[in-house]
Design a protein around this motif. Sequence first.
Motif, PDB file in Angstrom:
ATOM      1  N   PRO A 200       0.811  -1.228   0.000  1.00 59.22           N
ATOM      2  CA  PRO A 200       0.000   0.000   0.000  1.00 59.22           C
ATOM      3  C   PRO A 200       0.839   1.271   0.000  1.00 59.22           C
ATOM      4  O   PRO A 200       0.399   2.316  -0.490  1.00 59.22           O
ATOM      5  CB  PRO A 200      -0.828  -0.124   1.290  1.00 59.22           C
ATOM      6  CG  PRO A 200      -0.831  -1.563   1.621  1.00 59.22           C
ATOM      7  CD  PRO A 200       0.494  -2.086   1.157  1.00 59.22           C
ATOM      8  N   ALA A 201       2.055   1.187   0.553  1.00 58.46           N
ATOM      9  CA  ALA A 201       2.934   2.363   0.622  1.00 58.46           C
ATOM     10  C   ALA A 201       3.750   2.552  -0.643  1.00 58.46           C
ATOM     11  O   ALA A 201       4.567   3.477  -0.722  1.00 58.46           O
ATOM     12  CB  ALA A 201       3.869   2.234   1.831  1.00 58.46           C
ATOM     13  N   GLY A 202       3.556   1.688  -1.629  1.00 56.12           N
ATOM     14  CA  GLY A 202       4.301   1.792  -2.865  1.00 56.12           C
ATOM     15  C   GLY A 202       5.748   1.376  -2.739  1.00 56.12           C
ATOM     16  O   GLY A 202       6.584   1.772  -3.546  1.00 56.12           O
ATOM     17  N   GLN A 203       6.060   0.557  -1.723  1.00 56.06           N
ATOM     18  CA  GLN A 203       7.436   0.152  -1.472  1.00 56.06           C
ATOM     19  C   GLN A 203       7.642  -1.351  -1.607  1.00 56.06           C
ATOM     20  O   GLN A 203       8.678  -1.880  -1.208  1.00 56.06           O
ATOM     21  CB  GLN A 203       7.860   0.598  -0.067  1.00 56.06           C
ATOM     22  CG  GLN A 203       7.837   2.102   0.114  1.00 56.06           C
ATOM     23  CD  GLN A 203       8.191   2.516   1.524  1.00 56.06           C
ATOM     24  OE1 GLN A 203       8.146   1.711   2.451  1.00 56.06           O
ATOM     25  NE2 GLN A 203       8.551   3.776   1.712  1.00 56.06           N
ATOM     26  N   GLY A 204       6.669  -2.033  -2.155  1.00 58.88           N
ATOM     27  CA  GLY A 204       6.765  -3.480  -2.256  1.00 58.88           C
ATOM     28  C   GLY A 204       7.407  -3.928  -3.546  1.00 58.88           C
ATOM     29  O   GLY A 204       7.889  -3.131  -4.349  1.00 58.88           O
ATOM     30  N   PRO A 205       7.419  -5.236  -3.764  1.00 56.58           N
ATOM     31  CA  PRO A 205       8.021  -5.801  -4.964  1.00 56.58           C
ATOM     32  C   PRO A 205       7.039  -5.780  -6.124  1.00 56.58           C
ATOM     33  O   PRO A 205       5.849  -5.506  -5.946  1.00 56.58           O
ATOM     34  CB  PRO A 205       8.301  -7.239  -4.536  1.00 56.58           C
ATOM     35  CG  PRO A 205       7.130  -7.547  -3.630  1.00 56.58           C
ATOM     36  CD  PRO A 205       6.857  -6.267  -2.882  1.00 56.58           C
ATOM     37  N   LYS A 206       7.539  -6.098  -7.294  1.00 56.41           N
ATOM     38  CA  LYS A 206       6.648  -6.298  -8.433  1.00 56.41           C
ATOM     39  C   LYS A 206       5.968  -7.670  -8.342  1.00 56.41           C
ATOM     40  O   LYS A 206       4.805  -7.819  -8.678  1.00 56.41           O
ATOM     41  CB  LYS A 206       7.423  -6.205  -9.759  1.00 56.41           C
ATOM     42  CG  LYS A 206       7.841  -4.783 -10.133  1.00 56.41           C
ATOM     43  CD  LYS A 206       6.649  -3.918 -10.489  1.00 56.41           C
ATOM     44  CE  LYS A 206       7.052  -2.610 -11.138  1.00 56.41           C
ATOM     45  NZ  LYS A 206       7.760  -1.698 -10.234  1.00 56.41           N
ATOM     46  N   LEU A 207       6.725  -8.664  -7.878  1.00 58.09           N
ATOM     47  CA  LEU A 207       6.210 -10.024  -7.728  1.00 58.09           C
ATOM     48  C   LEU A 207       6.471 -10.523  -6.320  1.00 58.09           C
ATOM     49  O   LEU A 207       7.469 -10.144  -5.701  1.00 58.09           O
ATOM     50  CB  LEU A 207       6.925 -10.993  -8.680  1.00 58.09           C
ATOM     51  CG  LEU A 207       6.881 -10.809 -10.182  1.00 58.09           C
ATOM     52  CD1 LEU A 207       7.791 -11.846 -10.838  1.00 58.09           C
ATOM     53  CD2 LEU A 207       5.462 -10.948 -10.705  1.00 58.09           C
TER      54      LEU A 207
ATOM     55  N   ILE B  20      -1.830 -24.064  -4.522  1.00 60.37           N
ATOM     56  CA  ILE B  20      -1.060 -23.761  -5.728  1.00 60.37           C
ATOM     57  C   ILE B  20      -0.100 -22.631  -5.378  1.00 60.37           C
ATOM     58  O   ILE B  20      -0.530 -21.532  -5.021  1.00 60.37           O
ATOM     59  CB  ILE B  20      -1.970 -23.332  -6.892  1.00 60.37           C
ATOM     60  CG1 ILE B  20      -2.973 -24.436  -7.235  1.00 60.37           C
ATOM     61  CG2 ILE B  20      -1.122 -22.954  -8.110  1.00 60.37           C
ATOM     62  CD1 ILE B  20      -2.355 -25.721  -7.728  1.00 60.37           C
ATOM     63  N   THR B  21       1.191 -22.911  -5.452  1.00 58.47           N
ATOM     64  CA  THR B  21       2.174 -21.857  -5.230  1.00 58.47           C
ATOM     65  C   THR B  21       2.281 -21.019  -6.501  1.00 58.47           C
ATOM     66  O   THR B  21       2.366 -21.564  -7.598  1.00 58.47           O
ATOM     67  CB  THR B  21       3.541 -22.446  -4.872  1.00 58.47           C
ATOM     68  OG1 THR B  21       3.392 -23.275  -3.722  1.00 58.47           O
ATOM     69  CG2 THR B  21       4.539 -21.349  -4.557  1.00 58.47           C
ATOM     70  N   MET B  22       2.262 -19.715  -6.354  1.00 60.03           N
ATOM     71  CA  MET B  22       2.163 -18.835  -7.513  1.00 60.03           C
ATOM     72  C   MET B  22       3.000 -17.576  -7.309  1.00 60.03           C
ATOM     73  O   MET B  22       3.344 -17.205  -6.186  1.00 60.03           O
ATOM     74  CB  MET B  22       0.702 -18.461  -7.759  1.00 60.03           C
ATOM     75  CG  MET B  22       0.031 -17.768  -6.581  1.00 60.03           C
ATOM     76  SD  MET B  22      -1.712 -17.356  -6.853  1.00 60.03           S
ATOM     77  CE  MET B  22      -1.559 -15.897  -7.900  1.00 60.03           C
ATOM     78  N   TRP B  23       3.300 -16.932  -8.409  1.00 60.69           N
ATOM     79  CA  TRP B  23       3.859 -15.582  -8.388  1.00 60.69           C
ATOM     80  C   TRP B  23       2.699 -14.597  -8.491  1.00 60.69           C
ATOM     81  O   TRP B  23       1.967 -14.600  -9.471  1.00 60.69           O
ATOM     82  CB  TRP B  23       4.821 -15.367  -9.556  1.00 60.69           C
ATOM     83  CG  TRP B  23       6.123 -16.085  -9.404  1.00 60.69           C
ATOM     84  CD1 TRP B  23       6.543 -17.175 -10.097  1.00 60.69           C
ATOM     85  CD2 TRP B  23       7.173 -15.758  -8.484  1.00 60.69           C
ATOM     86  NE1 TRP B  23       7.794 -17.564  -9.675  1.00 60.69           N
ATOM     87  CE2 TRP B  23       8.210 -16.706  -8.687  1.00 60.69           C
ATOM     88  CE3 TRP B  23       7.343 -14.770  -7.527  1.00 60.69           C
ATOM     89  CZ2 TRP B  23       9.395 -16.690  -7.962  1.00 60.69           C
ATOM     90  CZ3 TRP B  23       8.532 -14.752  -6.802  1.00 60.69           C
ATOM     91  CH2 TRP B  23       9.533 -15.692  -7.014  1.00 60.69           C
ATOM     92  N   TYR B  24       2.516 -13.796  -7.465  1.00 56.34           N
ATOM     93  CA  TYR B  24       1.471 -12.767  -7.459  1.00 56.34           C
ATOM     94  C   TYR B  24       1.984 -11.512  -8.167  1.00 56.34           C
ATOM     95  O   TYR B  24       3.135 -11.112  -7.978  1.00 56.34           O
ATOM     96  CB  TYR B  24       1.118 -12.378  -6.025  1.00 56.34           C
ATOM     97  CG  TYR B  24       0.265 -13.351  -5.255  1.00 56.34           C
ATOM     98  CD1 TYR B  24      -1.101 -13.121  -5.071  1.00 56.34           C
ATOM     99  CD2 TYR B  24       0.820 -14.494  -4.671  1.00 56.34           C
ATOM    100  CE1 TYR B  24      -1.883 -14.000  -4.327  1.00 56.34           C
ATOM    101  CE2 TYR B  24       0.041 -15.371  -3.927  1.00 56.34           C
ATOM    102  CZ  TYR B  24      -1.309 -15.118  -3.762  1.00 56.34           C
ATOM    103  OH  TYR B  24      -2.079 -15.985  -3.025  1.00 56.34           O
TER     104      TYR B  24
ATOM    105  N   GLY C 138      -1.798 -13.531 -11.198  1.00 53.33           N
ATOM    106  CA  GLY C 138      -0.523 -14.191 -10.976  1.00 53.33           C
ATOM    107  C   GLY C 138      -0.357 -15.355 -11.924  1.00 53.33           C
ATOM    108  O   GLY C 138      -1.212 -15.611 -12.778  1.00 53.33           O
ATOM    109  N   LEU C 139       0.750 -16.066 -11.766  1.00 49.54           N
ATOM    110  CA  LEU C 139       1.022 -17.257 -12.563  1.00 49.54           C
ATOM    111  C   LEU C 139       1.434 -18.392 -11.634  1.00 49.54           C
ATOM    112  O   LEU C 139       2.224 -18.192 -10.712  1.00 49.54           O
ATOM    113  CB  LEU C 139       2.135 -16.988 -13.585  1.00 49.54           C
ATOM    114  CG  LEU C 139       1.753 -16.118 -14.789  1.00 49.54           C
ATOM    115  CD1 LEU C 139       2.980 -15.818 -15.625  1.00 49.54           C
ATOM    116  CD2 LEU C 139       0.678 -16.803 -15.645  1.00 49.54           C
TER     117      LEU C 139
END
Length: 433
Positions: A112-119, A318-322, A166-167
Motif C-alpha cells: 500500500p505504501a508503494g514500497q513493495g516488490p513487483k512479484l 497452488i504456489t504462484m507468483w502474485y 498471478g502465474l
Amino acid sequence: MSMERRAVLKKLGVAGTLGTLAGCVGVQEQSTDTQANDGGGGNDNDGGGDSDSEETTTSSGPAGTAKVWYSLPDTEIPARKEAIENFNGNSKHTIKGADIADLAKKTTSAIPAGQGPKLFEWAHDWVGDYSQRGFLAGQGDELSVSLDQFTDAAAQAVQFDGKTVGLPHSAETVALVYNKDVVDSPPETVADMRSVMEDFHDPSNGKYGIGYPFDPYFASAWLQGFGGYYFDPQKDPMLGLEQSSTVKGLKFALDNFKPYMPKDPGYEAQAAVFAEGNAAFAINGPWYLSTLNEKGVNFGVTKLPKPEGGEPNPYTGITMWYFSKAMAEGGASASAARSFAEWHVTNEDRALQAAKDQGAIPVLDSLAGSDELPPRVRGFSEAVAQGYPMPTHPKMNKVWGPVGDALTKAFNGDADPESALAQAAKKIRSNWE
C-alpha cells in the motif's frame, strides 16, 4: 524460528496461525538478493519499490530491474538464487530476489505504501483477500503465456473476478511418507497403517509410529474426510466446523494418529522424529523432501491411506507468483517482472529439477503426472488428486487461527472435539463481524 518452520507455517496459508505467532517471534528478514551473474546483490531494505530510473535501453528495447519477494526454507534458497542468476544471465532484464521472514506482514505494509516488490511468491489462498484490498494487478492482457498450459486447478487458482493476478508454478498438499527400512509396502488403509505404527511405536526408546504436525492444514484430510469441511462459500452454512461429519473427522484423527505421535503437536517436533529415522511414517508436504534427502533417510511417498467409511480430502495449494499492484504502472520494470514469472513457470527443465531436488509438484500440463517425474513426486501428485483446493474467499483468512487453536486444545485434552470446534466457530463468526 527455523526457516523451514517459518515456511511451513506461512506458505501453506495459515494466516491466522501467523497472527498468533506475531508476538512470539521478531520480524526477521534474510536477504538472498541476486543480481545478474554475481550471486550477490543489494539489500531489499531500500524503503522503495522498483524504479524505471534504473533501466537502460538496449537495441531490443528497454531493460528493466524488478524486485521479487519469497519465503523459503534454507534448503531451497540456493536453487532460487540459481534460477534468478540463470534468468539474469540470459535476459536483458535484472531480477533482485529477497527472502522475507514475515511475508504477510511485509506485503500488507509495503505494497500500500508503494514500497513493495513487483512479484511475490505464496500459496494461492491470498488471492481473494489481496484482490479485494487492492494489493494485486490483473495482467491477463499483458501476458504472453496462456493459462491453458497449466492444470485446471492451477489456472483457476490465479484468477479472481475475471482478472489474472498471478502465474502458478507448483502444487502442494500433504501425503504419506514412509520409512522403507521399517515399512515393507505402503499401507492402503488407515487400519493397515495403524497396525504398523502399533508394532513400531516405543516412545521410551525414542521410537514413534508417526511424525505428524497437527494443525488445520495437515489435519484437513480427516476433518474433511467424512463429508465435513472448514469453510465453503458455496454451502449453507458456509462454516462447517459444527457439522457432525467435521467433528467425526477430528475424532478419527485423534483416535488413529495421536497415540503414535510425539506429545508436542508442533511442526518441528513432529518432523524431526521421522527425519532422524525414528518413526515409521510421516504426513508432510513436498517441502519436507529436501530435509529428508539431506538427512539421508530411505523413504517413499504415497497418497494418503483410506479411512474406513470415508476418503482422505486434504487441502491443496497452488504456489504462484502474485502480480502486485505496482505492476499496473507498466514500464520496463513491470516487463522484467512478467518476463521472469513467465519463464519461471513455463521452463520445463527448471520444473523437473525442482521436482527432483525439492519434491515440487509441477502444474504444467506437459509435466503433471509425467513418467519423467521422480516416484516420490508422483506420490504427491496422487495426493493432490485426492484433495480440495484451499478457498480463496476473503473470509477464509479468519478461519485458520481459531481452527488451529481448536485442534491444539483437542490434541492436548483441554477440550473435547465437538466443543473445541464449536468454540472456534463462535470465534470465527465474531471475527467476521
